[in-house]
Design a protein around this motif. Structure first.
Motif, mmCIF file in Angstrom:
data_model
loop_
_atom_site.group_PDB
_atom_site.id
_atom_site.type_symbol
_atom_site.label_atom_id
_atom_site.label_comp_id
_atom_site.label_asym_id
_atom_site.label_seq_id
_atom_site.Cartn_x
_atom_site.Cartn_y
_atom_site.Cartn_z
ATOM 1 N N GLY A 397 0.751 -1.250 0.000
ATOM 2 C CA GLY A 397 0.000 0.000 0.000
ATOM 3 C C GLY A 397 0.775 1.290 0.000
ATOM 4 N N THR A 398 2.070 1.279 0.363
ATOM 5 C CA THR A 398 2.850 2.518 0.359
ATOM 6 C C THR A 398 4.239 2.261 -0.218
ATOM 7 O OG1 THR A 398 3.606 2.163 2.642
ATOM 8 C CG2 THR A 398 1.648 3.547 2.335
ATOM 9 N N THR A 399 4.968 3.368 -0.432
ATOM 10 C CA THR A 399 6.291 3.330 -1.047
ATOM 11 C C THR A 399 7.346 3.775 -0.040
ATOM 12 O OG1 THR A 399 5.451 3.764 -3.259
ATOM 13 C CG2 THR A 399 7.722 4.392 -2.838
ATOM 14 N N PRO A 400 8.480 3.067 0.058
ATOM 15 C CA PRO A 400 9.597 3.594 0.858
ATOM 16 C C PRO A 400 10.200 4.794 0.140
ATOM 17 C CG PRO A 400 10.242 1.550 -0.231
ATOM 18 C CD PRO A 400 8.784 1.755 -0.534
ATOM 19 N N GLY A 401 9.808 5.988 0.571
ATOM 20 C CA GLY A 401 10.080 7.200 -0.195
ATOM 21 C C GLY A 401 11.530 7.456 -0.490
ATOM 22 N N SER A 402 12.428 7.163 0.447
ATOM 23 C CA SER A 402 13.835 7.459 0.220
ATOM 24 C C SER A 402 14.479 6.497 -0.760
ATOM 25 C CB SER A 402 14.600 7.423 1.552
ATOM 26 O OG SER A 402 14.461 6.165 2.184
ATOM 27 N N TRP A 403 13.761 5.457 -1.195
ATOM 28 C CA TRP A 403 14.301 4.490 -2.150
ATOM 29 C C TRP A 403 13.858 4.779 -3.586
ATOM 30 C CZ3 TRP A 403 15.067 -1.241 -0.450
ATOM 31 C CH2 TRP A 403 15.807 -1.280 0.729
ATOM 32 N N GLU A 405 14.738 6.849 -6.282
ATOM 33 C CA GLU A 405 15.771 7.774 -6.721
ATOM 34 C C GLU A 405 15.233 8.694 -7.820
ATOM 35 O OE1 GLU A 405 17.826 4.138 -5.113
ATOM 36 O OE2 GLU A 405 16.151 4.488 -6.473
ATOM 37 N N GLY A 406 15.689 9.951 -7.763
ATOM 38 C CA GLY A 406 15.411 10.885 -8.833
ATOM 39 C C GLY A 406 13.983 11.360 -8.938
ATOM 40 N N ALA A 407 13.172 11.187 -7.893
ATOM 41 C CA ALA A 407 11.766 11.604 -7.939
ATOM 42 C C ALA A 407 11.586 12.956 -7.265
ATOM 43 C CB ALA A 407 10.881 10.567 -7.250
ATOM 44 N N ALA A 408 10.807 13.823 -7.888
ATOM 45 C CA ALA A 408 10.517 15.117 -7.288
ATOM 46 C C ALA A 408 9.530 14.991 -6.141
ATOM 47 C CB ALA A 408 9.962 16.064 -8.349
ATOM 48 N N ARG A 409 8.610 14.054 -6.255
ATOM 49 C CA ARG A 409 7.580 13.845 -5.234
ATOM 50 C C ARG A 409 7.358 12.349 -5.079
ATOM 51 N NH1 ARG A 409 2.832 14.844 -6.901
ATOM 52 N NH2 ARG A 409 1.878 15.411 -4.915
ATOM 53 N N VAL A 410 7.027 11.936 -3.861
ATOM 54 C CA VAL A 410 6.630 10.553 -3.598
ATOM 55 C C VAL A 410 5.328 10.617 -2.795
ATOM 56 C CG1 VAL A 410 7.387 8.272 -2.830
ATOM 57 C CG2 VAL A 410 9.090 10.005 -3.434
ATOM 58 N N PRO A 411 4.220 10.945 -3.456
ATOM 59 C CA PRO A 411 2.968 11.213 -2.733
ATOM 60 C C PRO A 411 2.373 9.993 -2.047
ATOM 61 C CG PRO A 411 2.598 11.186 -5.102
ATOM 62 C CD PRO A 411 4.084 11.150 -4.906
ATOM 63 N N PRO A 431 4.832 28.712 8.661
ATOM 64 C CA PRO A 431 3.530 29.146 8.124
ATOM 65 C C PRO A 431 3.619 29.944 6.828
ATOM 66 C CG PRO A 431 4.107 30.375 10.115
ATOM 67 C CD PRO A 431 5.096 29.261 9.995
ATOM 68 N N ASP A 432 4.762 30.568 6.561
ATOM 69 C CA ASP A 432 4.921 31.328 5.320
ATOM 70 C C ASP A 432 5.465 30.480 4.171
ATOM 71 O OD1 ASP A 432 4.017 33.703 6.489
ATOM 72 O OD2 ASP A 432 6.017 34.129 7.300
ATOM 73 N N ALA A 433 5.648 29.196 4.432
ATOM 74 C CA ALA A 433 6.111 28.246 3.406
ATOM 75 C C ALA A 433 7.395 28.714 2.730
ATOM 76 C CB ALA A 433 5.016 27.995 2.375
ATOM 77 N N ARG A 434 8.353 29.175 3.519
ATOM 78 C CA ARG A 434 9.648 29.589 2.965
ATOM 79 C C ARG A 434 10.516 28.381 2.614
ATOM 80 N NH1 ARG A 434 10.420 34.261 7.494
ATOM 81 N NH2 ARG A 434 9.386 35.945 6.358
ATOM 82 N N ILE A 435 10.354 27.304 3.367
ATOM 83 C CA ILE A 435 11.216 26.127 3.229
ATOM 84 C C ILE A 435 10.493 25.084 2.387
ATOM 85 C CG2 ILE A 435 12.472 24.324 4.469
ATOM 86 C CD1 ILE A 435 12.192 26.257 6.977
ATOM 87 N N ARG A 436 11.171 24.550 1.376
ATOM 88 C CA ARG A 436 10.548 23.525 0.547
ATOM 89 C C ARG A 436 10.203 22.312 1.401
ATOM 90 N NH1 ARG A 436 13.161 21.455 -5.062
ATOM 91 N NH2 ARG A 436 12.441 23.547 -5.664
ATOM 92 N N ARG A 437 8.971 21.845 1.256
ATOM 93 C CA ARG A 437 8.538 20.665 1.988
ATOM 94 C C ARG A 437 9.277 19.425 1.457
ATOM 95 N NH1 ARG A 437 6.678 24.519 4.587
ATOM 96 N NH2 ARG A 437 4.471 24.717 5.146
ATOM 97 N N THR A 438 9.459 18.455 2.345
ATOM 98 C CA THR A 438 10.041 17.188 1.942
ATOM 99 C C THR A 438 9.233 16.594 0.787
ATOM 100 O OG1 THR A 438 10.296 14.878 2.636
ATOM 101 C CG2 THR A 438 8.704 16.173 3.826
ATOM 102 N N ARG A 439 9.892 15.825 -0.067
ATOM 103 C CA ARG A 439 9.195 15.247 -1.211
ATOM 104 C C ARG A 439 8.153 14.209 -0.782
ATOM 105 N NH1 ARG A 439 13.142 11.068 -4.333
ATOM 106 N NH2 ARG A 439 13.863 9.863 -2.553
ATOM 107 N N LEU A 440 8.195 13.767 0.467
ATOM 108 C CA LEU A 440 7.148 12.869 0.957
ATOM 109 C C LEU A 440 5.843 13.609 1.183
ATOM 110 C CD1 LEU A 440 9.080 10.651 3.533
ATOM 111 C CD2 LEU A 440 9.097 10.593 1.035
#
Length: 442
Positions: A397-403, A405-411, A431-440
């Protein structure tokens, strides 16, 4: 300090280990001390005002998880120089910088008979690996690295220094630690506190056979897993062997079956599995035996240099041994569209603490990798699709996100409820979304 494309620091920071996507940020923030983070964020805010548009901050240590574009609308925040390592052998803990690699941590820890829960690649940073869950060779005995995470020192979107801990006075910091344990983390981490584990009689090795023995070898692996001890981790896979000194010349350019196996408690618990596979046919390579942290890091044959690659991965359930041969066979042709596919056995891993992902969501992992400098992306994606048509019957049902490679997002790395909770924590921290969220979460 922010530097532009004319700087040597800019050039070094924008060469991630996974070089599948070009990085051309507006500036690079070079961070050598935790105290540099707040001024760097203030500089980004000032630069954003002067440009009339907000600049996104993208933290990066080694860049093993690089996959999303980093362009002129972003500032790359390079934490690779935050590489300090301090070991407390009495408490069995390590305090490490966010840019420290597992090679550095375990070189220090093993002097005291201890190891961190490192992954397959020694050059990966402790931070990104741990925040993504952290699946290593000691997983069946000691769990995911996320569960060994004691505290994280970080800054929020306003540059305030904070500590994510279970007993934090601020609820946001307690929730932040929950997110750092497997949901990719929040804010910008600069220092981690981790548990170390004893490895009193570490044994590990890599075994390679010619691919024509695939059916019998995979059958022996699948039927013998139940006979191995609970401390033994292994993966069986197909490897398209490159012409490199790490491999015997007779395998260069051929397809091989690869067993990687490890046990921190000695050779006895792995003996049934090794005996069964060796009985099929003698391996061409067999490095099983006593080893150290550096030897453990070699059994997976990860590339030592920056490589443009894409990957595919999925958590699989207990029915996986029944599809193992068919799944690996999709990677065994000379033109298979990938260089490596493996099935990793992780069943029974304990949970040390609560967190977003602190236990394996499946008993096995499917993982495949294709280098973009050798195989066109379209052909690799077709190969991943062929594999998916096999493993879908065992999908957990889910993906090991750090495995991946080369993906912009692992939703699909997190269940919806976990993803929603982690996203809410990220919003509270920044709250101002200055930092890019993790690709997970992206």
């Amino acid at each position: 300090m922010l530097v532009d494309a004319t700087s040597a620091g800019y050039a070094a920071a924008t060469r991630p280990h996974n070089s599948s996507v070009e990085q051309r940020p507006a500036r690079v923030a070079l961070i050598s001390r935790p105290e540099d983070l707040a001024p760097a964020l203030a500089e980004v805010v000032a630069l954003s005002r002067s440009r009339g548009a907000p600049l996104e901050v993208v933290p990066q240590a080694t860049g093993h998880g690089a996959g999303a574009p980093v362009n002129g609308g972003a500032v790359l925040l390079d934490t690779s120089q935050l590489a300090g390592v301090s070991i407390d052998p009495r408490r069995r803990t390590a305090v490490v910088g966010a840019g420290a690699t597992w090679a550095a941590v375990n070189a220090a820890a093993e002097r005291h008979g201890l190891l961190g829960l490192a992954g397959s690649a020694p050059s990966v940073s402790v931070s990104g690996y741990t925040f993504g869950g952290g699946i290593g060779w000691l997983v069946r005995q000691d769990g995911l690295a996320s569960g060994a995470l004691r505290a994280v020192h970080y800054v929020d979107g306003a540059g305030r220094r904070r500590t994510a801990a279970d007993d934090a006075a601020d609820d946001v910091d307690g929730e932040a630690l929950w997110a750092f344990r497997g949901a990719g983390g929040v804010g910008i981490a600069h220092t981690l506190e981790l548990d170390l584990v004893p490895a009193p009689d570490l044994h590990a090795g890599a075994l390679l056979w010619h691919a024509d023995a695939l059916p019998d070898l995979v059958g022996a692996w699948s039927s013998t897993l139940g006979a191995v001890g609970s401390s033994v981790s292994s993966s069986i896979g197909v490897l398209h062997v490159p012409p490199l000194p790490a491999f015997p010349q007779e395998l260069h350019g051929s397809v091989a079956i690869h067993l990687a196996i490890a046990d921190p408690d000695g050779p006895a618990a792995a003996a049934p599995l090794l005996h069964a596979l060796r009985a099929v046919t003698a391996p061409v390579v067999d490095t099983w035996g006593p080893t150290d942290a550096a030897g453990l890091a070699r059994i997976h044959f990860d590339p030592p240099t920056a490589t443009p690659a894409i990957g595919d991965a999925r958590w699989l359930d207990a029915s996986t041994p029944g599809i193992a041969e068919a799944l690996l066979a999709t990677a065994a042709d000379d033109d298979a569209g990938m260089v490596m596919m493996e099935i990793r056995h992780v069943a029974g891993a304990p949970a040390r603490r609560t967190g977003a992902v602190v236990t394996p969501p499946g008993e096995f992992i499917y993982h495949a990798v294709a280098p973009l400098n050798v195989i066109p992306r379209q052909r690799s994606q077709a190969a991943f699709a062929r594999a998916r048509s096999v493993w879908t019957t065992a999908d957990a049902g889910t993906t090991p996100g750090s495995w991946v490679e080369g993906a912009a997002r692992v939703p699909d790395a997190l269940p919806p409820d976990v993803r929603a909770r982690a996203a809410a924590i990220a919003d509270a921290v920044d709250p101002d979304a200055r930092i890019r969220r993790t690709r997970l979460l992206g």
